[in-house]
Design a protein around this motif. Structure first.
Motif, PDB file in Angstrom:
ATOM      1  N   VAL A  42       5.765  -0.209  -3.907  1.00  0.00           N
ATOM      2  CA  VAL A  42       5.293  -1.419  -3.763  1.00  0.00           C
ATOM      3  C   VAL A  42       5.503  -1.672  -1.857  1.00  0.00           C
ATOM      4  O   VAL A  42       5.310  -1.628  -1.331  1.00  0.00           O
ATOM      5  CB  VAL A  42       6.556  -2.471  -4.116  1.00  0.00           C
ATOM      6  CG1 VAL A  42       6.077  -4.038  -3.134  1.00  0.00           C
ATOM      7  CG2 VAL A  42       5.938  -2.580  -5.924  1.00  0.00           C
ATOM      8  N   LYS A  43       6.861  -1.248  -1.646  1.00  0.00           N
ATOM      9  CA  LYS A  43       7.118  -0.678   0.041  1.00  0.00           C
ATOM     10  C   LYS A  43       5.946   0.241   0.548  1.00  0.00           C
ATOM     11  O   LYS A  43       5.849  -0.298   1.549  1.00  0.00           O
ATOM     12  CB  LYS A  43       8.227  -0.294   0.175  1.00  0.00           C
ATOM     13  CG  LYS A  43       9.624  -1.041   0.313  1.00  0.00           C
ATOM     14  CD  LYS A  43      10.762  -0.507   0.100  1.00  0.00           C
ATOM     15  CE  LYS A  43      11.987  -1.504  -0.030  1.00  0.00           C
ATOM     16  NZ  LYS A  43      13.912  -0.611  -0.246  1.00  0.00           N
ATOM     17  N   ILE A  44       5.908   1.198  -0.165  1.00  0.00           N
ATOM     18  CA  ILE A  44       4.760   1.649   0.366  1.00  0.00           C
ATOM     19  C   ILE A  44       3.756   1.585   0.415  1.00  0.00           C
ATOM     20  O   ILE A  44       2.777   1.757   1.330  1.00  0.00           O
ATOM     21  CB  ILE A  44       4.713   3.580  -0.825  1.00  0.00           C
ATOM     22  CG1 ILE A  44       5.712   4.122  -0.178  1.00  0.00           C
ATOM     23  CG2 ILE A  44       3.746   3.866  -0.114  1.00  0.00           C
ATOM     24  CD1 ILE A  44       6.906   4.611   0.771  1.00  0.00           C
ATOM     25  N   TYR A  45       3.249   0.217  -0.483  1.00  0.00           N
ATOM     26  CA  TYR A  45       1.663   0.107  -0.297  1.00  0.00           C
ATOM     27  C   TYR A  45       1.767  -0.811   0.374  1.00  0.00           C
ATOM     28  O   TYR A  45       0.932  -1.529   0.609  1.00  0.00           O
ATOM     29  CB  TYR A  45       1.593  -0.625  -1.974  1.00  0.00           C
ATOM     30  CG  TYR A  45       1.011   0.216  -3.364  1.00  0.00           C
ATOM     31  CD1 TYR A  45       0.631   1.459  -2.561  1.00  0.00           C
ATOM     32  CD2 TYR A  45       1.403   0.562  -4.013  1.00  0.00           C
ATOM     33  CE1 TYR A  45      -0.007   2.189  -3.435  1.00  0.00           C
ATOM     34  CE2 TYR A  45       1.170   1.476  -5.202  1.00  0.00           C
ATOM     35  CZ  TYR A  45      -0.020   2.493  -4.798  1.00  0.00           C
ATOM     36  OH  TYR A  45       0.537   3.315  -5.894  1.00  0.00           O
ATOM     37  N   GLN A  47       4.408  -1.952   3.335  1.00  0.00           N
ATOM     38  CA  GLN A  47       5.038  -1.985   4.556  1.00  0.00           C
ATOM     39  C   GLN A  47       4.877  -1.032   5.036  1.00  0.00           C
ATOM     40  O   GLN A  47       5.036  -1.432   6.332  1.00  0.00           O
ATOM     41  CB  GLN A  47       6.638  -2.306   4.341  1.00  0.00           C
ATOM     42  CG  GLN A  47       7.316  -3.035   2.858  1.00  0.00           C
ATOM     43  CD  GLN A  47       8.441  -3.205   3.245  1.00  0.00           C
ATOM     44  OE1 GLN A  47       9.275  -2.452   3.610  1.00  0.00           O
ATOM     45  NE2 GLN A  47       9.534  -3.536   2.196  1.00  0.00           N
ATOM     46  N   TYR A  48       4.496   0.199   4.862  1.00  0.00           N
ATOM     47  CA  TYR A  48       4.440   0.873   5.794  1.00  0.00           C
ATOM     48  C   TYR A  48       3.262   1.832   5.584  1.00  0.00           C
ATOM     49  O   TYR A  48       2.944   1.695   5.449  1.00  0.00           O
ATOM     50  CB  TYR A  48       5.789   2.342   5.133  1.00  0.00           C
ATOM     51  CG  TYR A  48       6.492   2.036   4.649  1.00  0.00           C
ATOM     52  CD1 TYR A  48       7.673   2.129   6.358  1.00  0.00           C
ATOM     53  CD2 TYR A  48       7.430   2.241   3.595  1.00  0.00           C
ATOM     54  CE1 TYR A  48       8.918   1.308   5.370  1.00  0.00           C
ATOM     55  CE2 TYR A  48       8.169   1.961   3.294  1.00  0.00           C
ATOM     56  CZ  TYR A  48       9.401   1.432   4.052  1.00  0.00           C
ATOM     57  OH  TYR A  48      10.945   1.326   4.242  1.00  0.00           O
ATOM     58  N   SER A  49       2.855   2.056   7.355  1.00  0.00           N
ATOM     59  CA  SER A  49       1.375   2.198   8.081  1.00  0.00           C
ATOM     60  C   SER A  49       1.109   3.877   6.935  1.00  0.00           C
ATOM     61  O   SER A  49       2.316   4.275   7.097  1.00  0.00           O
ATOM     62  CB  SER A  49       1.302   2.026   9.390  1.00  0.00           C
ATOM     63  OG  SER A  49       2.146   2.374  10.241  1.00  0.00           O
ATOM     64  N   LYS A  50       0.128   3.992   7.784  1.00  0.00           N
ATOM     65  CA  LYS A  50       0.172   4.899   7.913  1.00  0.00           C
ATOM     66  C   LYS A  50       0.257   6.158   8.611  1.00  0.00           C
ATOM     67  O   LYS A  50       0.909   7.663   8.754  1.00  0.00           O
ATOM     68  CB  LYS A  50      -1.239   5.550   7.163  1.00  0.00           C
ATOM     69  CG  LYS A  50      -2.062   5.544   8.564  1.00  0.00           C
ATOM     70  CD  LYS A  50      -3.838   6.013   8.786  1.00  0.00           C
ATOM     71  CE  LYS A  50      -4.202   5.613   9.596  1.00  0.00           C
ATOM     72  NZ  LYS A  50      -6.166   5.622   9.683  1.00  0.00           N
ATOM     73  N   GLU A  51       0.791   5.779   9.257  1.00  0.00           N
ATOM     74  CA  GLU A  51       1.472   6.551  10.969  1.00  0.00           C
ATOM     75  C   GLU A  51       3.067   6.366  10.381  1.00  0.00           C
ATOM     76  O   GLU A  51       3.866   7.498  11.718  1.00  0.00           O
ATOM     77  CB  GLU A  51       1.557   5.929  12.707  1.00  0.00           C
ATOM     78  CG  GLU A  51       0.426   5.677  13.050  1.00  0.00           C
ATOM     79  CD  GLU A  51      -0.114   4.896  13.974  1.00  0.00           C
ATOM     80  OE1 GLU A  51       1.082   4.680  14.593  1.00  0.00           O
ATOM     81  OE2 GLU A  51      -1.121   5.003  14.498  1.00  0.00           O
ATOM     82  N   GLU A  52       3.661   6.378   9.322  1.00  0.00           N
ATOM     83  CA  GLU A  52       5.094   6.288   9.388  1.00  0.00           C
ATOM     84  C   GLU A  52       5.401   7.175   8.197  1.00  0.00           C
ATOM     85  O   GLU A  52       4.774   7.017   7.129  1.00  0.00           O
ATOM     86  CB  GLU A  52       5.780   5.044   8.771  1.00  0.00           C
ATOM     87  CG  GLU A  52       5.497   3.421  10.215  1.00  0.00           C
ATOM     88  CD  GLU A  52       5.916   2.548   9.608  1.00  0.00           C
ATOM     89  OE1 GLU A  52       7.084   1.960   9.935  1.00  0.00           O
ATOM     90  OE2 GLU A  52       4.826   1.591   8.936  1.00  0.00           O
ATOM     91  N   MET A  53       5.724   8.186   8.201  1.00  0.00           N
ATOM     92  CA  MET A  53       6.107   8.689   7.054  1.00  0.00           C
ATOM     93  C   MET A  53       8.122   8.951   6.981  1.00  0.00           C
ATOM     94  O   MET A  53       9.210   8.824   7.445  1.00  0.00           O
ATOM     95  CB  MET A  53       6.372  10.221   7.597  1.00  0.00           C
ATOM     96  CG  MET A  53       5.065  10.633   8.300  1.00  0.00           C
ATOM     97  SD  MET A  53       3.639  10.896   7.222  1.00  0.00           S
ATOM     98  CE  MET A  53       4.855  12.499   5.754  1.00  0.00           C
ATOM     99  N   VAL A  54       7.998   7.999   5.019  1.00  0.00           N
ATOM    100  CA  VAL A  54       8.992   7.444   5.018  1.00  0.00           C
ATOM    101  C   VAL A  54      10.040   9.238   3.624  1.00  0.00           C
ATOM    102  O   VAL A  54       9.024   9.471   3.128  1.00  0.00           O
ATOM    103  CB  VAL A  54       8.893   6.642   3.349  1.00  0.00           C
ATOM    104  CG1 VAL A  54      10.209   6.033   3.059  1.00  0.00           C
ATOM    105  CG2 VAL A  54       8.299   5.963   4.202  1.00  0.00           C
ATOM    106  N   LEU A  55      11.318   8.832   4.922  1.00  0.00           N
ATOM    107  CA  LEU A  55      12.410  10.313   3.816  1.00  0.00           C
ATOM    108  C   LEU A  55      12.969  10.357   2.982  1.00  0.00           C
ATOM    109  O   LEU A  55      14.232   8.321   3.377  1.00  0.00           O
ATOM    110  CB  LEU A  55      12.454  11.269   4.664  1.00  0.00           C
ATOM    111  CG  LEU A  55      11.842  11.418   6.648  1.00  0.00           C
ATOM    112  CD1 LEU A  55      12.548  11.510   7.486  1.00  0.00           C
ATOM    113  CD2 LEU A  55      10.503  12.565   6.109  1.00  0.00           C
ATOM    114  N   HIS A  56      13.294  10.438   1.823  1.00  0.00           N
ATOM    115  CA  HIS A  56      13.452   9.947   1.023  1.00  0.00           C
ATOM    116  C   HIS A  56      13.833  11.138  -0.580  1.00  0.00           C
ATOM    117  O   HIS A  56      13.171  11.815   0.434  1.00  0.00           O
ATOM    118  CB  HIS A  56      12.952   8.642  -0.027  1.00  0.00           C
ATOM    119  CG  HIS A  56      12.030   8.792  -0.804  1.00  0.00           C
ATOM    120  ND1 HIS A  56      11.393   9.901  -2.464  1.00  0.00           N
ATOM    121  CD2 HIS A  56      10.255   9.302   0.273  1.00  0.00           C
ATOM    122  CE1 HIS A  56      10.121  10.121  -2.244  1.00  0.00           C
ATOM    123  NE2 HIS A  56       8.929  10.641  -1.328  1.00  0.00           N
TER     124      HIS A  56
END
Length: 660
Positions: A42-45, A47-56
């Motif tokens: 849900v957060k990926i869809y 909150q985060y733009s394509k310029e943001e890489m979520v490290l998890h």
């Protein structure tokens, strides 16, 4: 009294909503561990733009270390390896911290930790596993944000969602499945992946052929309505085979056979348990998260205003459906009905370039969509499309008999067409293979001259060509970059960025490296399977395996020699079906990728096409292409006088230059 009545209606509506939500929860259950995955997506869809890489962490998605803000213009200038190195540098700090925490004995003295080490330590406080830090240091995953893509998908969904839900109701399936394209393609019916999955529902060629027509004339994977019907049947099959919707949906990504194996091996149909315990080689991050992505997509779609505000949804298409009474070309149909054929093509995306160019006919009985404002009734249309008119040959088609001294370059020049068009219409795989006396089907001449005029002009000009015993290939005259582009099968940019190009010039090239079998031995080509070969031979897969002393479930490897049985089909018919399969694959690839630009690279000894595709960031048609030395060899083995210029032209299409 009115207030009281309104209150009753409000209570009733609330009860209905709760009941609907309860039924959905029963059909698509979400346990505590799965909910953590759903929350992540849900957060990926949203909150985060394509310029943001979520490290998890790849297994514990609730553990998010950082969000690397990667400016798009910078990131896109990097090659695939460059991007990987950049992200590696960003994640290395957290690997170092996790490695340090893994060496400390419990209970850890948190007073001796730095602020960032303490932050990482607390992220894992809820996980009871003595080896959690040791596992985590090699399990960091980078996921790009999808907010803009999901929002675009929401807008596009307005065009299809009502009809998709109607189709799923027809098959007795849960309507929430209509939101699955958010995960697969963001409702882009022209989507094409680098592994060959196509359309809104991302069918591969092999799976698509189980439910749809996928050949050189038609690719119904691109038709949003036909592919939706196919997806409904596939999902229904998965559910009947596996028994639960979590497994059925995961099977859409991983395969029903793979999920059945996991279910049987572990003795459970609980997806959360399978994700935790199953270590199948192909059961990776995408498969483990497919169900959670779907649940998240449904939740966001049903509450889109909370995340995106108002959305200007695309309007549904409006059209009439007619069945063609007999075979006919698109040009003939458009002329009969006085409709712009571009409008017909837009409503019928399954029609491939050979039909769009009227080189092949629309099949008889094909359900064709026409603009809703078409001023023609069914009876009138059927009367106009009488069998006599429909049986006319493809418009402007003609023929030419190859003579001594001919080559494709001069023939194409004198007919005012491209070499690719001639090769395409005549299934010519190698331009060197022209034979004197060979009859060529010729496409329409763009100059408008008749065939007789073309032939006369050719014969008049051919005095400058010295007679030879057999037609031959002349690299100095032919468009060598076009020919070697077909050999390399590479393009640099996806049509997803530049819009669909179903009739792109590159779509006209077709080259294979195998010939019609002369005996009962063949060599397996890329993308071919036991199932494909058995089907073309008219025998069972078991029979083919027995002929080659293979195990009951063994498949074939590219390059392997196989003994085959031609008692049921001729070698020519086998070869025809095989060509059609590879033509379809190449057409699908070339219709979606095109050359964006060039870069300079100095060729080194041992360079291969696979390596070059990696450093230049090109999509590979497949991984079994000849290496760069084969392309260079072809140029230097040709009679071209200026080898360097010929090589320069040959390398342009795959994004390479030769320094002067």
């Amino acid at each position: 009294m009115m207030v009281k009545t309104a209150g009753r209606w409000l209570v009733l509506a609330s009860v209905l909503v709760l009941a609907a939500g309860s039924r959905a929860a029963e059909i698509f259950p979400v346990g505590p561990e799965m909910q953590k995955r759903v929350d992540f997506w849900v957060k990926i869809y949203t909150q985060y733009s394509k310029e943001e890489m979520v490290l998890h962490d790849a297994d514990h998605l609730e553990v998010i270390y950082d969000v690397a803000n990667v400016h798009e213009s910078f990131f896109e200038r990097l090659t695939r390896r460059g991007r990987k190195r950049y992200l590696e540098s960003v994640t290395q700090e957290y690997r170092t911290i996790l490695a340090k925490l893994a060496t400390l004995k419990e209970p850890i003295d948190t007073a001796g930790l730095s602020d960032k080490e303490l932050f990482v330590y607390n992220l894992w406080a809820h996980v009871q596993d003595a080896d959690k830090f040791a596992r985590a240091k090699d399990n960091i995953h980078a996921q790009a944000g999808l907010r803009s893509l999901y929002q675009s998908g929401l807008q596009r969904s307005g065009r299809y969602l009502t009809e998709i839900k109607k189709i799923f109701r027809h098959y007795g399936l849960p309507e929430d499945l209509a939101y699955l394209p958010h995960v697969e393609s963001a409702y882009n019916h022209r989507a094409y992946s680098k592994v060959g999955a196509a359309g809104m529902w991302q069918f591969t060629g092999s799976t698509g052929r189980l439910y749809l027509r996928v050949n050189y004339s038609l690719d119904e994977r691109y038709d949003p309505w036909l592919s939706t019907d196919a997806a409904a049947r596939l999902l229904r099959h998965n559910y009947e085979y596996l028994g639960t919707w979590p497994l059925a949906l995961t099977a859409y990504n991983h395969g029903a056979g793979g999920m059945k194996k996991a279910k049987t091996l572990l003795g459970t149909d609980n997806l959360e348990e399978i994700i935790k315990r199953y270590d199948g080689r192909a059961f990776g991050f995408a498969s483990k998260n497919f169900y959670a992505e779907f649940i998240a997509a449904v939740q966001v779609a049903k509450n889109y205003q909370r995340y995106f505000g108002d959305i200007a949804f695309d309007k549904p298409d409006s059209f009439k459906i007619f069945q063609t009474p007999s075979q006919m070309t698109l040009d003939a149909l458009a002329s009969l009905l006085q409709i712009d054929k571009t409008a017909i093509a837009q409503l019928n995306p399954a029609l491939r370039p050979p039909i769009l160019r009227s080189q092949r006919r629309i099949p008889a009985g094909y359900s064709l969509r026409l603009p809703a404002n078409t001023a023609v009734e069914t009876s009138e249309w059927l009367a106009k499309a009488a069998p006599g008119s429909a049986q006319e040959p493809p418009q402007d088609a003609d023929s030419y008999i190859v003579e001594k001294g001919d080559n494709l370059s001069t023939i194409a020049q004198n007919f005012g067409v491209s070499i690719a068009e001639i090769m395409d219409l005549n299934d010519i795989r190698n331009p060197r293979s022209l034979r004197v006396g060979q009859k060529l089907t010729m496409p329409a001449a763009r100059s408008g001259r008749t065939a007789a005029a073309q032939v006369a002009a050719f014969k008049k000009d051919s005095s400058a060509v010295q007679p030879q015993a057999q037609a031959h290939f002349q690299p100095e005259a032919i468009d060598s970059s076009a020919y070697l582009l077909a050999r390399a099968r590479h393009h640099a940019a996806s049509a997803a960025q530049y819009g669909p190009s179903p009739a792109a010039d590159s779509a006209g090239y077709f080259v294979v490296t195998f010939d019609e079998p002369q005996d009962n031995v063949i060599i397996v080509q890329s993308e071919e399977s036991v199932g494909h070969l058995a089907e073309w031979l008219g025998i069972t897969p078991q029979k083919l395996r027995q002929l080659n002393r293979m195990g009951p479930h063994a498949n074939v490897q590219v390059g392997r020699k196989l003994t085959v049985d031609f008692t049921r089909v001729s070698q020519r018919d086998f070869h025809r079906q095989r060509l059609e399969f590879h033509r379809s694959l190449q057409q699908g690839f070339f219709s979606q990728f095109k050359v964006q630009g060039t870069r300079t690279y100095t060729i080194k000894n041992g360079d291969s096409v696979f390596f070059l595709a990696e450093i230049i960031d090109l999509p590979l048609y497949d991984s079994k292409q000849p290496d760069l030395k084969a392309i260079v060899h072809d140029v230097y083995a040709s009679p071209a006088t200026d080898k360097k210029s010929a090589l320069r032209e040959a390398l342009k299409p795959i994004g390479m230059k030769i320094d002067d």
